[in-house]
Design a protein around this motif. Structure first.
Motif, short mmCIF file in Angstrom:
data_model
loop_
_atom_site.label_atom_id
_atom_site.label_comp_id
_atom_site.label_asym_id
_atom_site.label_seq_id
_atom_site.Cartn_x
_atom_site.Cartn_y
_atom_site.Cartn_z
N MET A 1 0.84 -1.17 0.00
CA MET A 1 0.00 0.00 0.00
C MET A 1 0.89 1.24 0.00
SD MET A 1 -2.79 1.11 2.86
CE MET A 1 -4.35 1.17 2.00
N THR A 2 0.55 2.22 -0.81
CA THR A 2 1.29 3.47 -0.84
C THR A 2 0.45 4.58 -0.24
OG1 THR A 2 0.48 4.00 -3.05
CG2 THR A 2 2.59 2.82 -2.92
N TYR A 3 1.14 5.59 0.27
CA TYR A 3 0.46 6.71 0.92
C TYR A 3 0.80 7.98 0.15
CZ TYR A 3 0.01 3.24 4.55
OH TYR A 3 -0.28 2.09 5.24
N ASP A 4 -0.24 8.73 -0.19
CA ASP A 4 -0.06 9.93 -1.00
C ASP A 4 0.44 11.13 -0.20
OD1 ASP A 4 -0.91 8.60 -3.28
OD2 ASP A 4 -3.01 9.05 -2.86
N THR A 5 -0.01 11.28 1.03
CA THR A 5 0.39 12.43 1.84
C THR A 5 0.83 11.97 3.21
OG1 THR A 5 -1.83 12.77 2.72
CG2 THR A 5 -1.29 13.91 0.66
N ALA A 6 1.50 12.86 3.92
CA ALA A 6 1.96 12.52 5.27
C ALA A 6 0.79 12.17 6.17
CB ALA A 6 2.76 13.67 5.85
N GLY A 7 -0.37 12.83 5.99
CA GLY A 7 -1.53 12.56 6.81
C GLY A 7 -2.12 11.18 6.62
N ASP A 8 -1.72 10.51 5.53
CA ASP A 8 -2.20 9.16 5.26
C ASP A 8 -1.36 8.10 5.98
OD1 ASP A 8 -4.13 10.15 3.57
OD2 ASP A 8 -2.96 9.82 1.75
N GLN A 9 -0.23 8.51 6.52
CA GLN A 9 0.68 7.56 7.16
C GLN A 9 0.04 6.97 8.42
OE1 GLN A 9 3.82 6.82 6.04
NE2 GLN A 9 3.80 8.26 4.37
N PRO A 10 0.12 5.66 8.59
CA PRO A 10 -0.39 5.08 9.83
C PRO A 10 0.52 5.44 11.00
CG PRO A 10 0.69 3.40 8.52
CD PRO A 10 0.68 4.65 7.69
N ILE A 11 -0.05 5.49 12.18
CA ILE A 11 0.75 5.71 13.38
C ILE A 11 0.76 4.39 14.14
CG2 ILE A 11 1.00 7.01 15.52
CD1 ILE A 11 -0.54 9.29 14.19
N TYR A 12 1.93 3.85 14.32
CA TYR A 12 2.09 2.55 14.97
C TYR A 12 2.09 2.71 16.48
CZ TYR A 12 2.98 1.05 10.24
OH TYR A 12 2.83 0.80 8.90
N PRO A 13 1.92 1.61 17.23
CA PRO A 13 1.82 1.68 18.69
C PRO A 13 2.92 2.50 19.37
CG PRO A 13 1.24 -0.51 17.98
CD PRO A 13 1.73 0.23 16.76
N GLU A 14 4.14 2.39 18.90
CA GLU A 14 5.25 3.15 19.47
C GLU A 14 4.98 4.65 19.35
OE1 GLU A 14 9.61 3.20 17.93
OE2 GLU A 14 9.16 1.18 18.65
N GLY A 15 4.52 5.07 18.18
CA GLY A 15 4.20 6.48 17.94
C GLY A 15 3.03 6.94 18.78
N LEU A 16 2.03 6.07 18.93
CA LEU A 16 0.86 6.41 19.75
C LEU A 16 1.26 6.63 21.21
CD1 LEU A 16 -1.91 4.07 18.32
CD2 LEU A 16 -1.76 6.57 18.14
N ARG A 17 2.17 5.77 21.70
CA ARG A 17 2.64 5.93 23.09
C ARG A 17 3.37 7.26 23.26
NH1 ARG A 17 3.10 0.36 22.59
NH2 ARG A 17 5.24 0.44 21.79
N LEU A 18 4.18 7.62 22.28
CA LEU A 18 4.90 8.89 22.32
C LEU A 18 3.91 10.06 22.32
CD1 LEU A 18 7.58 10.61 21.96
CD2 LEU A 18 7.03 10.54 19.54
#
Length: 77
Positions: A1-18
């Motif tokens: 899967m490709t993402y067109d914009t930065a806002g489309d990027q998923p946030i993984y658990p590590e990022g959510l904790r941060l």
């Protein structure tokens, strides 16, 4: 899967904790309840910054503290 914009990027658990850690610190410092409109707005800004590539806790805190100093806190209710 490709993402067109930065806002489309998923946030993984590590990022959510941060992001959660930063949000809690900011809300605690500003005496903002975590379940409030103001906290929701801060969280939205944090997510935008994170997805644009700012993934360092210190950088996020510095940027958001500066933004919070310039913004009036909205009183609800």
């Amino acid at each position: 899967m490709t993402y067109d914009t930065a806002g489309d990027q998923p946030i993984y658990p590590e990022g959510l904790r941060l992001l959660e850690s930063v949000l809690k610190k900011l809300c605690g410092e500003a005496e903002i309840q975590l379940i409030s409109y103001n906290a929701e707005q801060i969280a939205a800004e944090l997510i935008k910054l994170f997805q644009s590539g700012m993934e360092d806790e210190t950088v996020l805190l510095v940027i958001m503290r500066a933004r919070l100093r310039k913004r009036p806190v909205l009183a609800v209710g």
